[in-house]
Structures are given as C-alpha cells and as structure tokens.
Design a protein around this motif. Structure first.
Motif, PDB file in Angstrom:
ATOM      1  N   LYS A 175      -1.310   2.407  -1.982  1.00 21.59           N
ATOM      2  CA  LYS A 175      -1.599   1.441  -3.031  1.00 21.59           C
ATOM      3  C   LYS A 175      -2.710   1.914  -3.982  1.00 21.59           C
ATOM      4  O   LYS A 175      -2.964   1.279  -5.007  1.00 21.59           O
ATOM      5  CB  LYS A 175      -2.014   0.102  -2.413  1.00 21.59           C
ATOM      6  CG  LYS A 175      -0.976  -0.505  -1.462  1.00 21.59           C
ATOM      7  CD  LYS A 175      -1.527  -1.804  -0.857  1.00 21.59           C
ATOM      8  CE  LYS A 175      -0.510  -2.468   0.058  1.00 21.59           C
ATOM      9  NZ  LYS A 175      -0.265  -1.711   1.289  1.00 21.59           N
ATOM     10  N   TYR A 195       2.143  10.697   1.700  1.00 24.15           N
ATOM     11  CA  TYR A 195       2.187   9.460   0.928  1.00 24.15           C
ATOM     12  C   TYR A 195       2.804   9.605  -0.458  1.00 24.15           C
ATOM     13  O   TYR A 195       2.836   8.647  -1.212  1.00 24.15           O
ATOM     14  CB  TYR A 195       0.765   8.889   0.792  1.00 24.15           C
ATOM     15  CG  TYR A 195       0.121   8.592   2.128  1.00 24.15           C
ATOM     16  CD1 TYR A 195       0.607   7.583   2.944  1.00 24.15           C
ATOM     17  CD2 TYR A 195      -0.973   9.349   2.586  1.00 24.15           C
ATOM     18  CE1 TYR A 195       0.026   7.311   4.176  1.00 24.15           C
ATOM     19  CE2 TYR A 195      -1.556   9.080   3.816  1.00 24.15           C
ATOM     20  CZ  TYR A 195      -1.060   8.072   4.600  1.00 24.15           C
ATOM     21  OH  TYR A 195      -1.633   7.802   5.808  1.00 24.15           O
ATOM     22  N   TYR A 231     -11.390  -1.856  -0.143  1.00 25.88           N
ATOM     23  CA  TYR A 231     -10.065  -2.252  -0.620  1.00 25.88           C
ATOM     24  C   TYR A 231      -9.921  -3.781  -0.638  1.00 25.88           C
ATOM     25  O   TYR A 231      -9.433  -4.345  -1.622  1.00 25.88           O
ATOM     26  CB  TYR A 231      -8.978  -1.626   0.258  1.00 25.88           C
ATOM     27  CG  TYR A 231      -7.587  -2.028  -0.159  1.00 25.88           C
ATOM     28  CD1 TYR A 231      -7.020  -1.520  -1.325  1.00 25.88           C
ATOM     29  CD2 TYR A 231      -6.858  -2.942   0.590  1.00 25.88           C
ATOM     30  CE1 TYR A 231      -5.753  -1.905  -1.732  1.00 25.88           C
ATOM     31  CE2 TYR A 231      -5.588  -3.328   0.197  1.00 25.88           C
ATOM     32  CZ  TYR A 231      -5.041  -2.809  -0.971  1.00 25.88           C
ATOM     33  OH  TYR A 231      -3.779  -3.209  -1.366  1.00 25.88           O
ATOM     34  N   ILE A 276      -3.316   3.514  10.887  1.00 22.01           N
ATOM     35  CA  ILE A 276      -2.718   2.261  10.390  1.00 22.01           C
ATOM     36  C   ILE A 276      -3.446   1.789   9.138  1.00 22.01           C
ATOM     37  O   ILE A 276      -2.824   1.385   8.144  1.00 22.01           O
ATOM     38  CB  ILE A 276      -2.747   1.186  11.498  1.00 22.01           C
ATOM     39  CG1 ILE A 276      -1.729   1.531  12.589  1.00 22.01           C
ATOM     40  CG2 ILE A 276      -2.449  -0.200  10.910  1.00 22.01           C
ATOM     41  CD1 ILE A 276      -1.878   0.697  13.840  1.00 22.01           C
ATOM     42  N   ILE A 277      -4.781   1.840   9.187  1.00 27.98           N
ATOM     43  CA  ILE A 277      -5.577   1.427   8.020  1.00 27.98           C
ATOM     44  C   ILE A 277      -5.253   2.315   6.822  1.00 27.98           C
ATOM     45  O   ILE A 277      -5.001   1.827   5.713  1.00 27.98           O
ATOM     46  CB  ILE A 277      -7.082   1.480   8.350  1.00 27.98           C
ATOM     47  CG1 ILE A 277      -7.442   0.423   9.392  1.00 27.98           C
ATOM     48  CG2 ILE A 277      -7.925   1.290   7.073  1.00 27.98           C
ATOM     49  CD1 ILE A 277      -8.850   0.556   9.948  1.00 27.98           C
ATOM     50  N   GLU A 278      -5.231   3.636   7.047  1.00 26.18           N
ATOM     51  CA  GLU A 278      -4.930   4.566   5.962  1.00 26.18           C
ATOM     52  C   GLU A 278      -3.517   4.362   5.433  1.00 26.18           C
ATOM     53  O   GLU A 278      -3.293   4.331   4.211  1.00 26.18           O
ATOM     54  CB  GLU A 278      -5.091   6.003   6.466  1.00 26.18           C
ATOM     55  CG  GLU A 278      -4.870   7.063   5.384  1.00 26.18           C
ATOM     56  CD  GLU A 278      -4.971   8.473   5.940  1.00 26.18           C
ATOM     57  OE1 GLU A 278      -6.056   9.067   5.835  1.00 26.18           O
ATOM     58  OE2 GLU A 278      -3.963   8.963   6.491  1.00 26.18           O
ATOM     59  N   GLY A 279      -2.548   4.222   6.344  1.00 22.88           N
ATOM     60  CA  GLY A 279      -1.160   4.064   5.934  1.00 22.88           C
ATOM     61  C   GLY A 279      -0.898   2.790   5.152  1.00 22.88           C
ATOM     62  O   GLY A 279       0.006   2.747   4.301  1.00 22.88           O
ATOM     63  N   TRP A 280      -1.674   1.759   5.428  1.00 21.89           N
ATOM     64  CA  TRP A 280      -1.526   0.486   4.708  1.00 21.89           C
ATOM     65  C   TRP A 280      -2.120   0.567   3.305  1.00 21.89           C
ATOM     66  O   TRP A 280      -1.525   0.108   2.331  1.00 21.89           O
ATOM     67  CB  TRP A 280      -2.200  -0.637   5.511  1.00 21.89           C
ATOM     68  CG  TRP A 280      -2.232  -1.958   4.804  1.00 21.89           C
ATOM     69  CD1 TRP A 280      -1.186  -2.596   4.207  1.00 21.89           C
ATOM     70  CD2 TRP A 280      -3.383  -2.788   4.594  1.00 21.89           C
ATOM     71  NE1 TRP A 280      -1.611  -3.783   3.639  1.00 21.89           N
ATOM     72  CE2 TRP A 280      -2.954  -3.931   3.871  1.00 21.89           C
ATOM     73  CE3 TRP A 280      -4.728  -2.683   4.962  1.00 21.89           C
ATOM     74  CZ2 TRP A 280      -3.830  -4.954   3.505  1.00 21.89           C
ATOM     75  CZ3 TRP A 280      -5.590  -3.710   4.601  1.00 21.89           C
ATOM     76  CH2 TRP A 280      -5.142  -4.819   3.884  1.00 21.89           C
ATOM     77  N   ILE A 281      -3.289   1.202   3.194  1.00 30.86           N
ATOM     78  CA  ILE A 281      -4.030   1.165   1.928  1.00 30.86           C
ATOM     79  C   ILE A 281      -3.695   2.342   1.012  1.00 30.86           C
ATOM     80  O   ILE A 281      -3.532   2.170  -0.193  1.00 30.86           O
ATOM     81  CB  ILE A 281      -5.550   1.133   2.207  1.00 30.86           C
ATOM     82  CG1 ILE A 281      -5.919  -0.122   3.006  1.00 30.86           C
ATOM     83  CG2 ILE A 281      -6.337   1.183   0.895  1.00 30.86           C
ATOM     84  CD1 ILE A 281      -7.371  -0.161   3.451  1.00 30.86           C
TER      85      ILE A 281
END
Length: 376
Positions: free
Chosen positions: A145, A164, A101, A137-142
């Motif tokens: 998008k 999501y 990403y 956290i990584i999954e929820g951020w990316i």
C-alpha cells in the motif's frame, strides 16, 4: 538548494539516535529544505546527549528488548503520531512502520518508508518462527500500500520488487564529504606506533561478521594491531579469545563513539575490514556503512565477496577480498594488502576518486526529488 514550504515531518526510529548516521543525514537534508523536523527514538541508560539543529524526542520505555519492547514502543509512538502536528510521516525500518501507517491512514497524511535492511532476513529472528512470521504479516499487509519507499541498495530493492511488485528508490548510506579536521596523533589516540593498524567498526559487532576469524588471524601476524570499534553480542567472546590466544598487545577494543571521533581512528588505519559472512539473506545483500567510512578515510579495504560490497570495491579498485573465513588465509590477505607497495599506491589514488563520487551531497538528490514529488 530550492526552499520548500515549512511543513512538519515526524521521523521515527527504535534506536537512541546517537550513532544513526543515516537518519541524521536525512534529517539534515530535509532541514535544509526548510522542513520542520521532529525525530523520535528512545533513551537508554548510556545514551549520549544530543545537540541537533532540529527537534528530538527520546521516549523512556519500561521494556528495552523483545516483543514487549516493540509493542510498547509502537503503541506509544502511535498515540504520539496521532496527536502531533504533522504533514508527513517518515518511518525508518519495519519496527516503526505499523504505528506510522495507522496514524497516516487516520490522519490522511503521506507516509515515507525507509527500509535500512531486509528486516525479515536479519539473523536474530531466523530461528524464531513466530517472531519472523509476525513481522512478515505486518510487512505483507502494509508494504503493497506504500507509495514512497527507499532502501539502501539495489539487491534489497530487487528482492522487494520480486515480493511486492513495487519499484523501490535507492538511497545508500554514504557519508558527507569528509571535512578534514586536525588528525590527532597516534599517541593522543593511544594507538601503538610500532605496528600496522587495521580496523573494523560498526554499530553491530555481532556473530557472523568474521571478526572472530580476524582475531585468530593475528596469531600469524607479528606487526599488526587490530582495533575493534563498537558494541555487539560477540564482544565478550572476542575478549576471551584475546586472553586465551595471548593477543592482548595485538587487539584494541573501543566502545561505540561519535562519528567524528571514530573517523580519527579510521584515518590512521592502513586497512579496513568488512568480513561479514553469507549466512543469511540480510548479510548476503548488505552494503555496510563502514565500507564508505573506509573510503572517506582513505583506507583500503579487505572484504568478503558479498554482492553489493564486491560491486563497490571492484568498480573503484580499492582493496582485496578473502575467499574463505580461515584465519591463515585472512592473515595472508592482510599481509598482501599491507606490504604490496604497488597496490597501495594505486589504492591511494582510487580512494580519492571514490570519495569524490561516494558522498551524501550526491546521494541526497534522490531524497530531495522524492520529497518534491510528495509536495506535488
């Protein structure tokens, strides 16, 4: 198949590439569309040599497990992705997503994400709060998008949709149509010919897969031999159980092996086991590769009633279920599956029908359509 422009895709995984059939099929399909593929993984001390019609790079890492492994892998992958010729990034699973990403944002290149499982639901991290929260956290951020996302079945897609609010494409890990080579004899494969062969196989012979109970069930089956193909954390325990229960003549262990070689054994099996337990969300929603391997080998299935597995077995009527992980009950269902001639005659016909439909040549159409969309 219509050819596309010769653009470059960099595809990345954290395994050693040897036995990852899903990634191999995806690479072959995209190579057939005239993409230039670079597949990146890692090399391990026991990694087999590769002979692929596309470029492969396996990194030798200082760390091979734990947080330091994931940190090292993603850091090195990021710089490799950042400074390589590329048109599309293809990330496989959450443990490669961060590097892909970030590189895609900096290089302003499209990214495809293929989630092979519900990663934050894997049992290995359920009791490790910090680890699980970090991945979440990584999954929820990316994830919100991302524009191009695949996963392996409808249940996991629905779960991501709920979390999501994104529509996910389904790309099941179904084998190519089986090209029937000469079937080696039982003698050549060192399979006993005086017992019925049942089999379980896979990359992860781990806890909560129901294999311990399957071994215990052999105490009640005189004419059955269980073959376990693969590696995993429960293998040492299984080997001790075999000695303790005096089942050395009823259980055969085989290490992981190339797919074509494994299918030689599977084609001899009279029953394939997929007995994963409903102990975590990832197992509950799983659709194991071995289920489709059994279909293509013409091998009936004995399974637990996991939602996606049950859908396939019921739709095609190709096997039986267990209702509990109790060795005597498992033994009873194995006996029924092996001894009911009417069921076996029906299953033989149904497995042929299922294999004709459940093949990569049909499944890959979803992948091809998605890449055409990326191309615009």
């Amino acid at each position: 198949m219509k050819k596309m422009k010769n653009k470059r895709i960099i595809m990345s995984v954290t395994n050693d590439l040897t036995t990852d059939q899903r990634v191999r099929k995806v690479c072959e399909t995209l190579t057939g569309l005239d993409y230039d593929i670079l597949l990146i993984g890692r090399i391990l001390p026991d990694s087999a040599n590769l002979n692929r019609p596309y470029a492969c790079k396996r990194m030798k890492l200082f760390f091979n497990k734990g947080a330091l492994f994931y940190a090292e892998y993603n850091l090195r992958l990021f710089f490799l992705l950042l400074f390589s010729k590329v048109d599309i990034y293809h990330s496989n699973d959450l443990d490669t997503l961060l590097a892909n990403y970030l590189a895609s944002k900096i290089r302003r290149k499209p990214i495809v994400y293929d989630s092979h499982e519900y990663f934050t639901g894997v049992p290995e991290i359920q009791n490790r709060k910090l680890v699980k929260n970090t991945w979440k956290i990584i999954e929820g951020w990316i994830f919100p998008k991302l524009k191009h996302v695949f996963t392996v079945n409808q249940s996991i897609a629905d779960l991501y949709k709920k979390e999501y609010d994104k529509d996910i494409q389904i790309l099941r890990n179904i084998p190519h149509k089986l090209e029937l080579t000469r079937l080696k004899s039982k003698a050549e494969l060192n399979i006993p010919d005086d017992k019925n062969l049942i089999i379980t196989q896979g990359a992860g012979i781990n806890i909560d897969r129901g294999i311990e109970e399957a071994v215990e069930a052999l105490q009640y089956l005189d004419d059955v031999c269980l073959m376990i193909i693969g590696n995993g954390d429960v293998i040492p325990k299984l080997k001790k159980m075999v000695v303790k229960l005096n089942l050395k003549n009823s259980v055969i262990f085989r290490d992981r092996m190339p797919y074509d070689k494994m299918m030689q054994y599977t084609r001899h099996a009279q029953l394939g086991l997929t007995l994963d337990k409903n102990t975590n969300i990832n197992y509950k929603l799983s659709l194991p590769n071995k289920l489709f391997d059994y279909v293509h080998a013409g091998t009936p299935v004995l399974a637990t009633r996991l939602v996606e597995v049950e859908k396939v077995i019921k739709k095609y009527d190709i096997g039986l279920f267990i209702d509990k992980h109790e060795p005597k009950h498992i033994a009873q269902q194995i006996k029924r599956a092996l001894n009911d001639e009417k069921l076996n005659s029906k299953w033989t016909l149904n497995l042929k029908r299922a294999a004709a439909e459940l093949q990569w040549e049909n499944e890959e159409k979803t992948l091809i359509k998605a890449y055409k969309k990326i191309e615009g």
